[in-house]
Design a protein around this motif. Sequence first.
Motif, mmCIF file in Angstrom:
data_model
loop_
_atom_site.group_PDB
_atom_site.id
_atom_site.type_symbol
_atom_site.label_atom_id
_atom_site.label_comp_id
_atom_site.label_asym_id
_atom_site.label_seq_id
_atom_site.Cartn_x
_atom_site.Cartn_y
_atom_site.Cartn_z
ATOM 1 N N PHE A 279 -49.501 -31.397 -57.626
ATOM 2 C CA PHE A 279 -50.105 -32.711 -57.456
ATOM 3 C C PHE A 279 -51.437 -32.754 -58.198
ATOM 4 C CE2 PHE A 279 -47.016 -32.949 -54.137
ATOM 5 C CZ PHE A 279 -46.766 -34.310 -53.944
ATOM 6 N N ILE A 280 -51.703 -33.898 -58.827
ATOM 7 C CA ILE A 280 -52.928 -34.077 -59.605
ATOM 8 C C ILE A 280 -53.619 -35.377 -59.198
ATOM 9 C CG2 ILE A 280 -52.179 -32.723 -61.595
ATOM 10 C CD1 ILE A 280 -51.271 -35.284 -62.929
ATOM 11 N N PRO A 281 -54.941 -35.479 -59.416
ATOM 12 C CA PRO A 281 -55.676 -36.706 -59.022
ATOM 13 C C PRO A 281 -55.314 -37.886 -59.921
ATOM 14 C CG PRO A 281 -57.146 -35.139 -60.101
ATOM 15 C CD PRO A 281 -55.848 -34.429 -59.918
ATOM 16 N N LEU A 282 -54.797 -38.935 -59.320
ATOM 17 C CA LEU A 282 -54.336 -40.117 -60.047
ATOM 18 C C LEU A 282 -55.458 -40.774 -60.838
ATOM 19 C CD1 LEU A 282 -52.247 -42.389 -60.648
ATOM 20 C CD2 LEU A 282 -53.005 -43.465 -58.519
ATOM 21 N N ARG A 283 -56.614 -41.003 -60.201
ATOM 22 C CA ARG A 283 -57.694 -41.725 -60.871
ATOM 23 C C ARG A 283 -58.177 -40.984 -62.108
ATOM 24 N NH1 ARG A 283 -61.186 -45.807 -59.914
ATOM 25 N NH2 ARG A 283 -60.386 -46.109 -57.793
ATOM 26 N N PHE A 284 -58.437 -39.675 -61.981
ATOM 27 C CA PHE A 284 -58.970 -38.942 -63.116
ATOM 28 C C PHE A 284 -58.019 -39.004 -64.305
ATOM 29 C CE2 PHE A 284 -58.967 -35.151 -65.743
ATOM 30 C CZ PHE A 284 -60.238 -35.228 -66.267
ATOM 31 N N VAL A 285 -56.751 -38.700 -64.069
ATOM 32 C CA VAL A 285 -55.789 -38.659 -65.174
ATOM 33 C C VAL A 285 -55.604 -40.040 -65.787
ATOM 34 C CG1 VAL A 285 -53.374 -38.245 -65.782
ATOM 35 C CG2 VAL A 285 -54.596 -36.624 -64.314
ATOM 36 N N SER A 286 -55.492 -41.064 -64.950
ATOM 37 C CA SER A 286 -55.280 -42.426 -65.457
ATOM 38 C C SER A 286 -56.470 -42.903 -66.278
ATOM 39 C CB SER A 286 -55.011 -43.384 -64.301
ATOM 40 O OG SER A 286 -53.838 -43.018 -63.595
ATOM 41 N N GLU A 287 -57.689 -42.633 -65.793
ATOM 42 C CA GLU A 287 -58.872 -43.054 -66.532
ATOM 43 C C GLU A 287 -59.033 -42.251 -67.817
ATOM 44 O OE1 GLU A 287 -62.168 -42.935 -63.813
ATOM 45 O OE2 GLU A 287 -61.643 -44.881 -62.919
ATOM 46 N N ALA A 288 -58.673 -40.968 -67.789
ATOM 47 C CA ALA A 288 -58.714 -40.154 -69.005
ATOM 48 C C ALA A 288 -57.728 -40.692 -70.039
ATOM 49 C CB ALA A 288 -58.402 -38.699 -68.682
ATOM 50 N N ALA A 289 -56.653 -41.303 -69.558
ATOM 51 C CA ALA A 289 -55.646 -41.887 -70.449
ATOM 52 C C ALA A 289 -56.029 -43.289 -70.900
ATOM 53 C CB ALA A 289 -54.290 -41.918 -69.754
ATOM 54 N N GLY A 290 -57.197 -43.796 -70.440
ATOM 55 C CA GLY A 290 -57.693 -45.082 -70.902
ATOM 56 C C GLY A 290 -57.428 -46.253 -69.983
ATOM 57 N N ALA A 291 -56.981 -45.990 -68.754
ATOM 58 C CA ALA A 291 -56.638 -47.078 -67.832
ATOM 59 C C ALA A 291 -57.784 -47.387 -66.876
ATOM 60 C CB ALA A 291 -55.392 -46.711 -67.036
ATOM 61 N N ASP A 292 -57.721 -48.573 -66.286
ATOM 62 C CA ASP A 292 -58.602 -48.938 -65.181
ATOM 63 C C ASP A 292 -57.819 -48.738 -63.891
ATOM 64 O OD1 ASP A 292 -60.962 -49.855 -66.578
ATOM 65 O OD2 ASP A 292 -59.748 -51.540 -67.255
ATOM 66 N N VAL A 293 -58.487 -48.220 -62.870
ATOM 67 C CA VAL A 293 -57.827 -47.903 -61.606
ATOM 68 C C VAL A 293 -58.545 -48.618 -60.469
ATOM 69 C CG1 VAL A 293 -57.097 -46.058 -60.043
ATOM 70 C CG2 VAL A 293 -57.170 -45.642 -62.513
ATOM 71 N N ALA A 294 -57.777 -49.315 -59.633
ATOM 72 C CA ALA A 294 -58.357 -50.047 -58.503
ATOM 73 C C ALA A 294 -57.592 -49.715 -57.228
ATOM 74 C CB ALA A 294 -58.313 -51.549 -58.767
ATOM 75 N N TRP A 295 -58.340 -49.443 -56.144
ATOM 76 C CA TRP A 295 -57.767 -49.121 -54.841
ATOM 77 C C TRP A 295 -57.881 -50.316 -53.914
ATOM 78 C CZ3 TRP A 295 -54.872 -46.069 -51.904
ATOM 79 C CH2 TRP A 295 -55.067 -46.062 -50.522
ATOM 80 N N ASN A 296 -56.791 -50.674 -53.248
ATOM 81 C CA ASN A 296 -56.765 -51.772 -52.283
ATOM 82 C C ASN A 296 -56.549 -51.175 -50.900
ATOM 83 O OD1 ASN A 296 -56.046 -53.962 -50.584
ATOM 84 N ND2 ASN A 296 -55.380 -55.159 -52.346
ATOM 85 N N GLU A 297 -57.609 -51.172 -50.092
ATOM 86 C CA GLU A 297 -57.539 -50.540 -48.770
ATOM 87 C C GLU A 297 -56.615 -51.291 -47.826
ATOM 88 O OE1 GLU A 297 -57.982 -47.969 -45.749
ATOM 89 O OE2 GLU A 297 -58.834 -47.672 -47.755
ATOM 90 N N SER A 298 -56.544 -52.616 -47.946
ATOM 91 C CA SER A 298 -55.776 -53.416 -46.988
ATOM 92 C C SER A 298 -54.296 -53.079 -46.998
ATOM 93 C CB SER A 298 -55.973 -54.913 -47.266
ATOM 94 O OG SER A 298 -55.478 -55.253 -48.545
#
Length: 267
Positions: free
Chosen positions: A120-139
């Motif tokens: 398992f790897i951290p989603l945010r780090f890898v996605s942002e390293a790949a050039g994406a924006d990452v947003a978390w929705n707590e609801s």
Amino acid sequence: MHGIKKIRLASITLIFSMLIAIIPAQVSAQETSKIHVYIQQELQQWDPSPFIKDGSTMVPMRALFEKLGFLVTWDADKQTAKAVRGGLSISLSINRGTAMVNETVYYLDVTPSLENGSTFIPLRFVSEAAGADVAWNESNRSVQVQFETDPQKRIHRLIDNVTHSGSFIQAAMSITSGDGIKNNGIIVKEITMDASGATAKVKFTADITVSKAVKNDRGVTISPVESVVYEITCDVYKDAFDQWLLQTEPSKMNYVLREKKPFMNTQ
């Protein structure tokens, strides 16, 4: 005998009713705790499922990399994954607190891990390293991974990532002669594209608090001593996969001191 049968039947009915009441609650709890990952608005159905670790969403390594278009190799001896997409390379290792994005070192908030035989790897780090924006929705406990198409915004994302890297921190410490620094924020001032639109020169400022080792009667402490603003220029380029990448590593960027003043603690 008939009385005993009635009692047994009543008992079985009661137990069955209790099970019916419990099962939906358990299913509901499982659904509530489930993490929903959307990439370009497409819900991912991954097995094993994502989970939260130390505040970070962890996802199965191969599933994420392949969805993002990377080719993945695994070094079992070093327990290291290397994912390549065009000119972009990302390397992560099990239980190691640093990762490599091309030649740039990054510190990780949470380390990759093995869970029941899966990496398992951290989603945010890898996605942002790949050039994406990452947003978390707590609801609804969902993560949205979106790729920006505008080149200027993509270059902004790249510079923001780089200035939070371990390599940038080390370069800033070397330039400022500090024993520690705090990056207070960056402002991209200018992006100058070449005629082909495949390379660009970026000028940005970095607001940095510099800390130094200070001897006192209690020993040595690291304390903030000054605030500085540097104007920094670097080159970036676009590869065949239409992704913007760093051409000038942090240690080789051009740093010009624009402002320097004693640190003022406002607290």
